[in-house]
Design a protein around this motif. Structure first.
Motif, PDB file in Angstrom:
ATOM      1  N   ILE A   1      -0.983   0.223  -5.347  1.00 32.32           N
ATOM      2  CA  ILE A   1       0.384  -0.309  -5.525  1.00 32.32           C
ATOM      3  C   ILE A   1       1.137  -0.398  -4.204  1.00 32.32           C
ATOM      4  O   ILE A   1       2.347  -0.343  -4.192  1.00 32.32           O
ATOM      5  CB  ILE A   1       1.196   0.519  -6.537  1.00 32.32           C
ATOM      6  CG1 ILE A   1       0.418   0.673  -7.817  1.00 32.32           C
ATOM      7  CG2 ILE A   1       2.514  -0.139  -6.869  1.00 32.32           C
ATOM      8  CD1 ILE A   1       1.210   0.915  -9.050  1.00 32.32           C
ATOM      9  N   LYS A   2       0.448  -0.515  -3.107  1.00 29.19           N
ATOM     10  CA  LYS A   2       1.129  -0.685  -1.827  1.00 29.19           C
ATOM     11  C   LYS A   2       0.980  -2.128  -1.369  1.00 29.19           C
ATOM     12  O   LYS A   2      -0.035  -2.774  -1.622  1.00 29.19           O
ATOM     13  CB  LYS A   2       0.540   0.250  -0.759  1.00 29.19           C
ATOM     14  CG  LYS A   2       0.682   1.726  -1.108  1.00 29.19           C
ATOM     15  CD  LYS A   2       2.117   2.173  -1.200  1.00 29.19           C
ATOM     16  CE  LYS A   2       2.223   3.658  -1.473  1.00 29.19           C
ATOM     17  NZ  LYS A   2       3.572   4.120  -1.720  1.00 29.19           N
ATOM     18  N   GLY A   3       1.980  -2.612  -0.664  1.00 25.95           N
ATOM     19  CA  GLY A   3       1.934  -3.966  -0.146  1.00 25.95           C
ATOM     20  C   GLY A   3       1.366  -4.004   1.258  1.00 25.95           C
ATOM     21  O   GLY A   3       0.733  -3.057   1.720  1.00 25.95           O
ATOM     22  N   THR A   4       1.609  -5.085   1.933  1.00 25.64           N
ATOM     23  CA  THR A   4       1.095  -5.252   3.296  1.00 25.64           C
ATOM     24  C   THR A   4       2.123  -4.826   4.335  1.00 25.64           C
ATOM     25  O   THR A   4       1.907  -4.991   5.524  1.00 25.64           O
ATOM     26  CB  THR A   4       0.715  -6.731   3.538  1.00 25.64           C
ATOM     27  OG1 THR A   4       1.861  -7.542   3.259  1.00 25.64           O
ATOM     28  CG2 THR A   4      -0.427  -7.158   2.635  1.00 25.64           C
ATOM     29  N   TRP A   5       3.265  -4.268   3.845  1.00 23.36           N
ATOM     30  CA  TRP A   5       4.309  -3.884   4.790  1.00 23.36           C
ATOM     31  C   TRP A   5       3.902  -2.668   5.623  1.00 23.36           C
ATOM     32  O   TRP A   5       2.961  -1.961   5.304  1.00 23.36           O
ATOM     33  CB  TRP A   5       5.634  -3.625   4.058  1.00 23.36           C
ATOM     34  CG  TRP A   5       5.580  -2.504   3.061  1.00 23.36           C
ATOM     35  CD1 TRP A   5       5.726  -1.176   3.293  1.00 23.36           C
ATOM     36  CD2 TRP A   5       5.336  -2.607   1.655  1.00 23.36           C
ATOM     37  NE1 TRP A   5       5.601  -0.449   2.137  1.00 23.36           N
ATOM     38  CE2 TRP A   5       5.374  -1.308   1.108  1.00 23.36           C
ATOM     39  CE3 TRP A   5       5.107  -3.695   0.795  1.00 23.36           C
ATOM     40  CZ2 TRP A   5       5.167  -1.054  -0.250  1.00 23.36           C
ATOM     41  CZ3 TRP A   5       4.913  -3.432  -0.552  1.00 23.36           C
ATOM     42  CH2 TRP A   5       4.949  -2.134  -1.054  1.00 23.36           C
ATOM     43  N   ASP A   6       4.654  -2.446   6.675  1.00 24.82           N
ATOM     44  CA  ASP A   6       4.395  -1.355   7.606  1.00 24.82           C
ATOM     45  C   ASP A   6       4.411  -0.003   6.886  1.00 24.82           C
ATOM     46  O   ASP A   6       5.267   0.252   6.053  1.00 24.82           O
ATOM     47  CB  ASP A   6       5.488  -1.387   8.687  1.00 24.82           C
ATOM     48  CG  ASP A   6       5.086  -0.656   9.943  1.00 24.82           C
ATOM     49  OD1 ASP A   6       3.876  -0.543  10.204  1.00 24.82           O
ATOM     50  OD2 ASP A   6       5.991  -0.201  10.663  1.00 24.82           O
ATOM     51  N   CYS A   7       3.449   0.842   7.215  1.00 23.68           N
ATOM     52  CA  CYS A   7       3.352   2.164   6.586  1.00 23.68           C
ATOM     53  C   CYS A   7       3.273   3.214   7.688  1.00 23.68           C
ATOM     54  O   CYS A   7       2.274   3.296   8.409  1.00 23.68           O
ATOM     55  CB  CYS A   7       2.121   2.235   5.682  1.00 23.68           C
ATOM     56  SG  CYS A   7       1.804   3.874   4.987  1.00 23.68           S
ATOM     57  N   GLY A   8       4.331   4.014   7.827  1.00 22.07           N
ATOM     58  CA  GLY A   8       4.385   5.004   8.905  1.00 22.07           C
ATOM     59  C   GLY A   8       3.241   5.992   8.870  1.00 22.07           C
ATOM     60  O   GLY A   8       2.665   6.331   9.913  1.00 22.07           O
ATOM     61  N   GLU A   9       2.887   6.461   7.680  1.00 24.64           N
ATOM     62  CA  GLU A   9       1.791   7.429   7.567  1.00 24.64           C
ATOM     63  C   GLU A   9       0.470   6.816   8.024  1.00 24.64           C
ATOM     64  O   GLU A   9      -0.300   7.438   8.749  1.00 24.64           O
ATOM     65  CB  GLU A   9       1.654   7.917   6.114  1.00 24.64           C
ATOM     66  CG  GLU A   9       2.845   8.695   5.599  1.00 24.64           C
ATOM     67  CD  GLU A   9       3.849   7.835   4.863  1.00 24.64           C
ATOM     68  OE1 GLU A   9       4.647   8.391   4.088  1.00 24.64           O
ATOM     69  OE2 GLU A   9       3.839   6.599   5.062  1.00 24.64           O
ATOM     70  N   ARG A  10       0.239   5.578   7.607  1.00 24.88           N
ATOM     71  CA  ARG A  10      -0.999   4.911   8.008  1.00 24.88           C
ATOM     72  C   ARG A  10      -1.029   4.676   9.518  1.00 24.88           C
ATOM     73  O   ARG A  10      -2.056   4.872  10.169  1.00 24.88           O
ATOM     74  CB  ARG A  10      -1.145   3.587   7.245  1.00 24.88           C
ATOM     75  CG  ARG A  10      -2.471   2.897   7.514  1.00 24.88           C
ATOM     76  CD  ARG A  10      -2.599   1.619   6.694  1.00 24.88           C
ATOM     77  NE  ARG A  10      -3.857   0.947   6.965  1.00 24.88           N
ATOM     78  CZ  ARG A  10      -4.148  -0.265   6.548  1.00 24.88           C
ATOM     79  NH1 ARG A  10      -3.274  -0.950   5.834  1.00 24.88           N
ATOM     80  NH2 ARG A  10      -5.308  -0.810   6.840  1.00 24.88           N
TER      81      ARG A  10
END
Length: 200
Positions: free
Chosen positions: A69-78
């Protein structure tokens, strides 16, 4: 004199607490990978899961993450954890209420699940986080029996974390540790925009 009595009473209480904790530590002798669930309606489930991954990485352990359920937007943890060798499998379709396409969401979930199953079968992984997996089960995108089988057949020393609301009762029964995050108050409910570095 009164202060000395207070000090002695405090020390006596703390000694009893110490004895109780020491006894529990001595009794906990089983060595095995853990299955943890972080569920509930409150904010912080994924944050807690990623905190555990960061902790494991800090101890030099190998970790993997499946993000549903995650999009392609920026992910700080990743952004951070990939720099430290954490393998990510990301569904990358966004929220189901945005896609409104069950067939496409199911295919994306299944594709991500294939990668997650590889991590769950690989003894080189110490900890695997299945972020938002509860929704995949509840929506029928991934079969509950498949998830249970993969968890039961994982390497004995591997720990698994599942996050998301409304964890299925069979997963809760199977888990070693279950934490429920309760929503008391949320900024979004008062019209406050999600904040980079805090909310995502």
């Amino acid at each position: 004199m009164a202060d000395q009595q207070k000090t002695e009473r405090y020390k006596a209480r703390q000694q009893k607490v110490k004895e109780s904790i020491d006894a529990k530590v001595d009794a906990a002798q089983i060595e095995k990978g853990l299955f943890l669930i972080i569920t509930g309606n409150g904010k912080g489930k994924s944050t807690s899961g990623f905190g555990t991954i960061a902790r494991a990485v800090g101890h030099g352990q190998r970790c993997g993450v499946g993000q549903f359920i995650k999009g392609t937007w920026d992910c700080g943890e990743r952004n951070l954890l990939e720099q430290h060798g954490v393998n990510f499998a990301v569904m990358a379709t966004g929220f189901t209420w945005e896609t409104q396409n069950k067939e496409a969401d199911t295919q994306a979930a299944q594709s991500t699940w294939v990668e997650c199953k590889k991590m769950l079968a690989d003894e080189q992984y110490d900890v695997v986080l299945l972020d938002e997996m509860t929704y995949m089960v509840n929506y029928g995108y991934i079969e509950l029996t498949e998830v249970i089988e993969a968890i039961n057949n994982r390497p004995a020393s591997q720990s698994v974390i599942i996050t998301g609301r409304a964890a299925h009762r069979e997963l809760i029964e199977l888990a070693d540790t279950v934490s429920e995050v309760r929503n008391v108050k949320h900024a979004f409910e008062n019209g406050i925009k999600a904040r980079k570095g805090v909310d995502w």
